[in-house]
Design a protein around this motif. Sequence first.
Motif, short mmCIF file in Angstrom:
data_model
loop_
_atom_site.label_atom_id
_atom_site.label_comp_id
_atom_site.label_asym_id
_atom_site.label_seq_id
_atom_site.Cartn_x
_atom_site.Cartn_y
_atom_site.Cartn_z
N ALA A 233 7.00 6.48 -0.36
CA ALA A 233 6.93 5.51 0.73
C ALA A 233 5.75 4.57 0.53
O ALA A 233 4.78 4.88 -0.14
CB ALA A 233 6.80 6.23 2.07
N SER A 234 5.89 3.38 1.12
CA SER A 234 4.82 2.40 1.07
C SER A 234 4.96 1.46 2.25
O SER A 234 6.00 1.41 2.91
CB SER A 234 4.84 1.61 -0.24
OG SER A 234 6.04 0.84 -0.32
N THR A 235 3.91 0.73 2.52
CA THR A 235 3.96 -0.29 3.57
C THR A 235 3.48 -1.60 2.98
O THR A 235 2.64 -1.63 2.08
CB THR A 235 3.07 0.11 4.77
OG1 THR A 235 3.22 -0.87 5.80
CG2 THR A 235 1.60 0.19 4.37
N SER A 236 4.05 -2.71 3.45
CA SER A 236 3.68 -4.01 2.90
C SER A 236 3.39 -5.00 4.02
O SER A 236 3.90 -4.87 5.13
CB SER A 236 4.80 -4.55 2.00
OG SER A 236 6.00 -4.71 2.74
N PHE A 237 2.54 -5.96 3.73
CA PHE A 237 2.21 -7.03 4.67
C PHE A 237 1.73 -8.21 3.86
O PHE A 237 1.63 -8.14 2.62
CB PHE A 237 1.16 -6.57 5.69
CG PHE A 237 -0.10 -6.01 5.08
CD1 PHE A 237 -1.22 -6.79 4.88
CD2 PHE A 237 -0.16 -4.65 4.71
CE1 PHE A 237 -2.37 -6.26 4.32
CE2 PHE A 237 -1.31 -4.11 4.16
CZ PHE A 237 -2.42 -4.92 3.96
N THR A 238 1.44 -9.32 4.52
CA THR A 238 0.98 -10.51 3.82
C THR A 238 -0.38 -10.95 4.34
O THR A 238 -0.72 -10.73 5.51
CB THR A 238 1.98 -11.67 3.96
OG1 THR A 238 2.19 -11.95 5.34
CG2 THR A 238 3.29 -11.34 3.28
N LEU A 239 -1.14 -11.59 3.48
CA LEU A 239 -2.44 -12.15 3.83
C LEU A 239 -2.49 -13.60 3.38
O LEU A 239 -1.78 -14.00 2.46
CB LEU A 239 -3.57 -11.36 3.16
CG LEU A 239 -3.75 -9.89 3.56
CD1 LEU A 239 -4.79 -9.23 2.66
CD2 LEU A 239 -4.16 -9.77 5.03
N ASN A 240 -3.34 -14.39 4.03
CA ASN A 240 -3.61 -15.74 3.56
C ASN A 240 -4.76 -15.69 2.57
O ASN A 240 -5.80 -15.09 2.85
CB ASN A 240 -3.97 -16.67 4.72
CG ASN A 240 -2.77 -17.04 5.57
OD1 ASN A 240 -2.90 -17.22 6.77
ND2 ASN A 240 -1.59 -17.17 4.99
N ILE B 288 0.85 -1.19 0.00
CA ILE B 288 0.00 0.00 0.00
C ILE B 288 0.89 1.24 0.00
O ILE B 288 1.75 1.40 0.88
CB ILE B 288 -0.92 0.03 1.23
CG1 ILE B 288 -1.84 -1.20 1.24
CG2 ILE B 288 -1.77 1.31 1.25
CD1 ILE B 288 -2.72 -1.28 2.47
N ALA B 289 0.68 2.11 -0.99
CA ALA B 289 1.44 3.36 -1.05
C ALA B 289 0.97 4.31 0.04
O ALA B 289 -0.23 4.52 0.23
CB ALA B 289 1.28 4.01 -2.42
N THR B 290 1.93 4.87 0.79
CA THR B 290 1.58 5.79 1.89
C THR B 290 1.99 7.23 1.60
O THR B 290 1.69 8.12 2.38
CB THR B 290 2.25 5.34 3.19
OG1 THR B 290 3.67 5.30 2.99
CG2 THR B 290 1.76 3.97 3.61
#
Length: 230
Positions: A202-209, A196-198
């Motif tokens: 800059a951006s932030t990232s994470f993982t999902l199932n 996700i662009a912030t």
Amino acid sequence: MDFRHVPGNQGFYPDAVVPYTVTGELVPILDFALEKTQAVYFEHYILLYREPSVKLTAGLPKGALKRLIGQMPVILAKAEGPGHLAVSRDGPGAVVGIPLSPGQRLDVREHQFLAASSTIRYTFTRVRGIANLLWGGSGYFMDSFEADRQAGIVWIHVYGNLTEVTLGPRDVLDVEPGAWCYKDASVRMTTVPVNIATGLFASTSFTLNRFQGPGRLGIQSMAVHLATDE
């Protein structure tokens, strides 16, 4: 894709494969009224109380060394009637009993299995891959329960409230990794990165199932990452 809220099984269930009662609004208790020919098994450390007439034996599941290395409980206790026996996990939520017909298999996230009738076969697998970024690089275990020739029940502790989603063959749903608690064996699970662009640079990232049907998927409202998962 069908979403439905599933309340905790508060009450007495005399006609189940094993008669049981669920009590407690905050931290639920699962109490079995075992007859002489009935038996259930569970992780030994969640035992709350029993009548002396209930016989307890202990065993190690196949592949227990892998669980020991992963700092997971390895001893399964078996309780044989007659008499009352109760189990409980140290957490708020609900208890849900899920009946399995012969040939059905249910996958359950580690530390959420409460008990199963003795007619249910138990195995486990270790989940690895990119999701290890969420679990300190060691992955986590997924318990599997299958009814072979006879029907049975698996009881699960759900953290918070439960929403059960029925996925069609083409339905896909992304879930926070600590929020799913069980799935039918027919539901495929993978892990997807999200970025996700912030701002401008800059951006932030994470993982999902990611879950793909067909089958049922249980989602709990209280996402939990326990010590062995972090």
